[in-house]
Design a protein around this motif. Sequence first.
Motif, PDB file in Angstrom:
ATOM      1  N   TRP A   1      -9.335  -9.438  30.121  1.00 40.10           N
ATOM      2  CA  TRP A   1      -8.220  -8.671  29.565  1.00 40.10           C
ATOM      3  C   TRP A   1      -7.261  -9.540  28.747  1.00 40.10           C
ATOM      4  O   TRP A   1      -6.471  -9.038  27.938  1.00 40.10           O
TER       5      TRP A   1
ATOM      6  N   LEU B   1     -14.150   7.845  24.377  1.00 36.92           N
ATOM      7  CA  LEU B   1     -12.919   7.085  24.577  1.00 36.92           C
ATOM      8  C   LEU B   1     -13.034   5.746  23.875  1.00 36.92           C
ATOM      9  O   LEU B   1     -14.078   5.088  23.935  1.00 36.92           O
ATOM     10  N   ASN B   2     -11.964   5.324  23.193  1.00 38.43           N
ATOM     11  CA  ASN B   2     -12.004   4.049  22.479  1.00 38.43           C
ATOM     12  C   ASN B   2     -12.011   2.877  23.454  1.00 38.43           C
ATOM     13  O   ASN B   2     -11.860   3.044  24.661  1.00 38.43           O
TER      14      ASN B   2
ATOM     15  N   GLU C   1      -9.970   0.478  24.125  1.00 41.37           N
ATOM     16  CA  GLU C   1      -8.743   0.276  24.903  1.00 41.37           C
ATOM     17  C   GLU C   1      -8.505   1.405  25.885  1.00 41.37           C
ATOM     18  O   GLU C   1      -7.558   1.352  26.678  1.00 41.37           O
ATOM     19  N   LYS C   2      -9.373   2.442  25.833  1.00 43.93           N
ATOM     20  CA  LYS C   2      -9.273   3.611  26.712  1.00 43.93           C
ATOM     21  C   LYS C   2      -7.905   4.280  26.605  1.00 43.93           C
ATOM     22  O   LYS C   2      -7.303   4.683  27.605  1.00 43.93           O
ATOM     23  N   GLU C   3      -7.436   4.386  25.350  1.00 51.18           N
ATOM     24  CA  GLU C   3      -6.137   4.999  25.092  1.00 51.18           C
ATOM     25  C   GLU C   3      -6.251   6.396  24.501  1.00 51.18           C
ATOM     26  O   GLU C   3      -5.383   7.236  24.724  1.00 51.18           O
ATOM     27  N   ARG C   4      -7.320   6.668  23.734  1.00 53.00           N
ATOM     28  CA  ARG C   4      -7.439   7.957  23.070  1.00 53.00           C
ATOM     29  C   ARG C   4      -8.906   8.315  22.859  1.00 53.00           C
ATOM     30  O   ARG C   4      -9.777   7.455  22.861  1.00 53.00           O
TER      31      ARG C   4
END
Length: 261
Positions: A67, A144-145, A147-150
Amino acid sequence: MGPIDVTLFASPIGWSVGVAVVALLYVAEKEWGDQSWLRFLGSPLMACWLLGLTALWCIIGSTIPEWAQFSTSWPFVVTMALLLTHLALVIIHRMRQFATRRDFAFLLTHLGLWIALFSGMAGAGDTKELYAVVGRTQETTSALNKEKERMEPISHSLKLMNFKIETHADNGSPVQYSATIRIDGTDCPLAVNHPYSISWDEDLYLMNYETDSRVGEVSSCLLLLVCQPWKYVSLIGILMLLAGTIWMMSARNRRRKEARP
Protein backbone atom coordinates in the motif's frame (compact mmCIF):
# COMPACT_ATOMS: atom_id res chain seq x y z
CA MET A 1 6.72 13.77 -1.61
CA GLY A 2 4.09 11.03 -1.81
CA PRO A 3 3.60 8.56 -4.69
CA ILE A 4 3.52 9.98 -8.22
CA ASP A 5 0.19 9.77 -10.03
CA VAL A 6 1.24 7.66 -13.01
CA THR A 7 -1.98 8.42 -14.89
CA LEU A 8 -0.54 11.88 -15.57
CA PHE A 9 1.82 10.20 -18.05
CA ALA A 10 -0.81 8.25 -19.97
CA SER A 11 -0.60 8.36 -23.77
CA PRO A 12 0.20 10.51 -25.58
CA ILE A 13 2.00 12.40 -22.80
CA GLY A 14 4.29 9.52 -21.75
CA TRP A 15 5.81 8.69 -25.11
CA SER A 16 5.81 12.37 -26.14
CA VAL A 17 7.96 13.26 -23.13
CA GLY A 18 10.26 10.34 -23.92
CA VAL A 19 10.77 11.43 -27.54
CA ALA A 20 11.36 15.05 -26.49
CA VAL A 21 13.92 14.11 -23.83
CA VAL A 22 15.83 11.82 -26.24
CA ALA A 23 15.89 14.61 -28.83
CA LEU A 24 17.27 17.06 -26.27
CA LEU A 25 19.90 14.54 -25.16
CA TYR A 26 20.96 14.02 -28.78
CA VAL A 27 21.47 17.76 -29.22
CA ALA A 28 23.29 18.00 -25.88
CA GLU A 29 25.63 15.10 -26.70
CA LYS A 30 26.32 16.51 -30.16
CA GLU A 31 26.97 20.09 -29.04
CA TRP A 32 28.44 19.67 -25.55
CA GLY A 33 29.63 16.06 -25.58
CA ASP A 34 33.12 17.13 -24.46
CA GLN A 35 31.81 18.84 -21.31
CA SER A 36 32.89 17.10 -18.09
CA TRP A 37 29.40 16.98 -16.56
CA LEU A 38 27.91 15.34 -19.65
CA ARG A 39 30.77 12.83 -19.91
CA PHE A 40 30.24 11.92 -16.27
CA LEU A 41 26.49 11.44 -16.82
CA GLY A 42 27.27 8.86 -19.52
CA SER A 43 30.31 7.30 -17.84
CA PRO A 44 30.71 3.73 -16.50
CA LEU A 45 31.09 5.21 -12.99
CA MET A 46 27.63 6.78 -13.30
CA ALA A 47 26.27 3.43 -14.47
CA CYS A 48 27.70 1.71 -11.38
CA TRP A 49 26.19 4.34 -9.07
CA LEU A 50 22.76 4.11 -10.71
CA LEU A 51 22.70 0.30 -10.79
CA GLY A 52 23.78 0.15 -7.15
CA LEU A 53 21.12 2.69 -6.18
CA THR A 54 18.49 0.78 -8.14
CA ALA A 55 19.42 -2.45 -6.35
CA LEU A 56 19.21 -0.63 -3.00
CA TRP A 57 15.75 0.74 -3.81
CA CYS A 58 14.59 -2.74 -4.86
CA ILE A 59 15.77 -4.19 -1.54
CA ILE A 60 14.08 -1.40 0.41
CA GLY A 61 10.90 -1.68 -1.68
CA SER A 62 10.64 -5.42 -0.97
CA THR A 63 10.43 -4.69 2.76
CA ILE A 64 7.74 -2.00 2.45
CA PRO A 65 4.02 -2.90 2.35
CA GLU A 66 2.35 -2.79 -1.06
CA TRP A 67 0.00 0.00 0.00
CA ALA A 68 3.02 2.33 0.37
CA GLN A 69 3.40 2.24 -3.46
CA PHE A 70 7.19 2.45 -3.37
CA SER A 71 7.48 1.73 -7.10
CA THR A 72 5.82 5.10 -7.82
CA SER A 73 7.64 7.05 -5.09
CA TRP A 74 9.85 10.01 -5.99
CA PRO A 75 13.22 8.39 -5.07
CA PHE A 76 12.56 5.30 -7.21
CA VAL A 77 11.11 7.18 -10.19
CA VAL A 78 13.92 9.77 -10.20
CA THR A 79 16.50 6.95 -10.13
CA MET A 80 14.80 5.22 -13.06
CA ALA A 81 14.67 8.52 -14.98
CA LEU A 82 18.40 9.07 -14.40
CA LEU A 83 19.14 5.51 -15.51
CA LEU A 84 17.15 6.07 -18.72
CA THR A 85 19.00 9.35 -19.29
CA HIS A 86 22.36 7.62 -18.81
CA LEU A 87 21.42 4.80 -21.20
CA ALA A 88 20.19 7.28 -23.82
CA LEU A 89 23.48 9.19 -23.70
CA VAL A 90 25.49 5.97 -24.00
CA ILE A 91 23.39 4.82 -26.97
CA ILE A 92 23.57 8.19 -28.74
CA HIS A 93 27.34 8.41 -28.21
CA ARG A 94 27.91 4.90 -29.61
CA MET A 95 25.57 5.51 -32.57
CA ARG A 96 27.50 8.64 -33.56
CA GLN A 97 30.76 6.64 -33.48
CA PHE A 98 29.40 3.42 -35.02
CA ALA A 99 32.18 1.54 -36.79
CA THR A 100 32.14 -2.25 -36.27
CA ARG A 101 29.79 -5.19 -35.76
CA ARG A 102 30.73 -5.10 -32.08
CA ASP A 103 29.03 -1.71 -31.87
CA PHE A 104 25.83 -3.22 -33.27
CA ALA A 105 25.71 -5.86 -30.50
CA PHE A 106 26.41 -3.16 -27.92
CA LEU A 107 23.59 -0.98 -29.28
CA LEU A 108 21.18 -3.92 -29.46
CA THR A 109 21.80 -4.73 -25.79
CA HIS A 110 21.56 -1.20 -24.44
CA LEU A 111 18.68 -0.14 -26.70
CA GLY A 112 16.74 -3.23 -25.63
CA LEU A 113 17.30 -2.37 -21.97
CA TRP A 114 16.23 1.24 -22.59
CA ILE A 115 13.02 0.14 -24.37
CA ALA A 116 12.17 -2.34 -21.59
CA LEU A 117 12.67 0.27 -18.85
CA PHE A 118 10.93 3.08 -20.72
CA SER A 119 7.91 0.94 -21.62
CA GLY A 120 7.62 -0.04 -17.97
CA MET A 121 7.59 3.59 -16.83
CA ALA A 122 5.52 5.11 -19.63
CA GLY A 123 3.25 2.06 -19.78
CA ALA A 124 2.37 2.40 -16.09
CA GLY A 125 0.18 5.38 -16.97
CA ASP A 126 -1.77 3.35 -19.54
CA THR A 127 -2.09 0.18 -17.45
CA LYS A 128 -5.53 -0.37 -15.92
CA GLU A 129 -6.58 -2.93 -13.33
CA LEU A 130 -10.29 -3.50 -12.71
CA TYR A 131 -11.96 -5.92 -10.28
CA ALA A 132 -15.23 -7.47 -11.44
CA VAL A 133 -17.59 -9.61 -9.38
CA VAL A 134 -19.14 -12.02 -11.89
CA GLY A 135 -22.23 -14.07 -10.97
CA ARG A 136 -24.42 -16.72 -12.56
CA THR A 137 -27.68 -14.80 -12.74
CA GLN A 138 -26.84 -11.68 -14.77
CA GLU A 139 -24.09 -10.27 -16.95
CA THR A 140 -21.46 -7.96 -15.47
CA THR A 141 -20.62 -4.85 -17.49
CA SER A 142 -18.82 -2.73 -14.87
CA ALA A 143 -15.91 -3.22 -12.49
CA LEU A 144 -14.22 -1.59 -9.52
CA ASN A 145 -11.05 0.41 -10.20
CA LYS A 146 -7.68 -0.51 -8.69
CA GLU A 147 -8.08 1.90 -5.76
CA LYS A 148 -11.54 0.37 -5.16
CA GLU A 149 -13.07 3.84 -5.07
CA ARG A 150 -15.53 3.79 -7.98
CA MET A 151 -17.18 1.59 -10.57
CA GLU A 152 -16.10 1.90 -14.19
CA PRO A 153 -17.76 0.46 -17.32
CA ILE A 154 -15.91 -2.30 -19.17
CA SER A 155 -16.07 -3.07 -22.87
CA HIS A 156 -17.12 -6.70 -22.30
CA SER A 157 -20.04 -8.54 -20.74
CA LEU A 158 -19.06 -11.25 -18.27
CA LYS A 159 -21.10 -14.08 -16.77
CA LEU A 160 -20.13 -17.11 -14.66
CA MET A 161 -21.23 -20.34 -16.32
CA ASN A 162 -19.34 -22.97 -14.33
CA PHE A 163 -16.89 -23.20 -11.44
CA LYS A 164 -14.78 -26.21 -10.52
CA ILE A 165 -12.58 -26.92 -7.51
CA GLU A 166 -10.02 -29.67 -8.05
CA THR A 167 -8.97 -31.44 -4.85
CA HIS A 168 -6.07 -33.64 -3.84
CA ALA A 169 -6.87 -37.35 -4.04
CA ASP A 170 -5.31 -38.15 -0.65
CA ASN A 171 -6.49 -35.42 1.75
CA GLY A 172 -9.16 -33.59 -0.24
CA SER A 173 -7.37 -30.22 -0.09
CA PRO A 174 -7.95 -27.89 -3.07
CA VAL A 175 -5.18 -27.83 -5.65
CA GLN A 176 -6.74 -25.76 -8.45
CA TYR A 177 -9.67 -23.47 -9.11
CA SER A 178 -11.08 -23.12 -12.61
CA ALA A 179 -14.10 -21.41 -14.12
CA THR A 180 -15.94 -21.03 -17.37
CA ILE A 181 -16.72 -17.38 -18.08
CA ARG A 182 -19.03 -16.26 -20.85
CA ILE A 183 -17.34 -13.26 -22.46
CA ASP A 184 -19.51 -11.43 -24.99
CA GLY A 185 -21.48 -14.62 -25.61
CA THR A 186 -18.46 -16.95 -25.89
CA ASP A 187 -17.57 -19.46 -23.15
CA CYS A 188 -13.90 -19.12 -22.16
CA PRO A 189 -11.81 -21.25 -19.74
CA LEU A 190 -10.12 -19.54 -16.82
CA ALA A 191 -8.02 -20.89 -13.93
CA VAL A 192 -5.71 -19.64 -11.20
CA ASN A 193 -2.29 -18.80 -12.70
CA HIS A 194 -3.76 -19.41 -16.18
CA PRO A 195 -5.26 -16.10 -17.37
CA TYR A 196 -7.38 -15.74 -20.46
CA SER A 197 -6.35 -13.23 -23.13
CA ILE A 198 -9.44 -11.32 -24.22
CA SER A 199 -7.47 -9.22 -26.70
CA TRP A 200 -3.86 -8.30 -27.50
CA ASP A 201 -3.72 -5.93 -24.51
CA GLU A 202 -6.35 -7.34 -22.10
CA ASP A 203 -5.95 -10.35 -19.81
CA LEU A 204 -8.48 -11.80 -17.37
CA TYR A 205 -7.36 -13.40 -14.08
CA LEU A 206 -9.30 -15.55 -11.62
CA MET A 207 -8.76 -14.13 -8.13
CA ASN A 208 -11.39 -15.46 -5.69
CA TYR A 209 -14.87 -16.95 -5.38
CA GLU A 210 -18.00 -16.71 -3.25
CA THR A 211 -20.08 -19.72 -2.16
CA ASP A 212 -23.84 -19.66 -1.63
CA SER A 213 -24.35 -21.59 1.61
CA ARG A 214 -28.01 -22.25 0.79
CA VAL A 215 -27.29 -24.34 -2.30
CA GLY A 216 -23.69 -25.27 -1.52
CA GLU A 217 -22.18 -24.09 -4.81
CA VAL A 218 -20.12 -21.20 -6.04
CA SER A 219 -22.43 -18.28 -6.81
CA SER A 220 -19.87 -15.69 -8.02
CA CYS A 221 -16.18 -15.15 -8.54
CA LEU A 222 -13.80 -12.20 -8.42
CA LEU A 223 -11.96 -11.48 -11.67
CA LEU A 224 -9.09 -9.10 -12.36
CA LEU A 225 -9.12 -7.40 -15.76
CA VAL A 226 -5.68 -6.06 -16.68
CA CYS A 227 -5.14 -3.81 -19.70
CA GLN A 228 -1.45 -3.40 -20.69
CA PRO A 229 -1.02 -1.67 -24.08
CA TRP A 230 2.77 -1.53 -23.65
CA LYS A 231 3.42 -5.17 -22.76
CA TYR A 232 4.57 -6.19 -26.25
CA VAL A 233 6.84 -3.15 -26.49
CA SER A 234 8.42 -4.28 -23.23
CA LEU A 235 8.72 -7.82 -24.61
CA ILE A 236 10.50 -6.52 -27.72
CA GLY A 237 12.98 -4.67 -25.50
CA ILE A 238 13.66 -7.78 -23.43
CA LEU A 239 14.21 -9.91 -26.55
CA MET A 240 16.59 -7.28 -27.95
CA LEU A 241 18.49 -7.26 -24.65
CA LEU A 242 18.80 -11.05 -24.64
CA ALA A 243 19.84 -11.19 -28.30
CA GLY A 244 22.46 -8.50 -27.84
CA THR A 245 23.83 -10.13 -24.70
CA ILE A 246 24.13 -13.54 -26.41
CA TRP A 247 25.79 -11.91 -29.41
CA MET A 248 28.35 -10.09 -27.24
CA MET A 249 29.13 -13.23 -25.20
CA SER A 250 29.54 -15.43 -28.27
CA ALA A 251 31.77 -12.82 -29.95
CA ARG A 252 33.92 -12.58 -26.82
CA ASN A 253 34.30 -16.37 -26.63
CA ARG A 254 35.22 -16.50 -30.32
CA ARG A 255 37.93 -13.86 -29.86
CA ARG A 256 39.34 -15.77 -26.89
CA LYS A 257 39.58 -18.95 -28.96
CA GLU A 258 41.28 -17.08 -31.81
CA ALA A 259 43.78 -15.52 -29.38
CA ARG A 260 44.90 -18.89 -28.03
CA PRO A 261 48.24 -20.18 -29.41
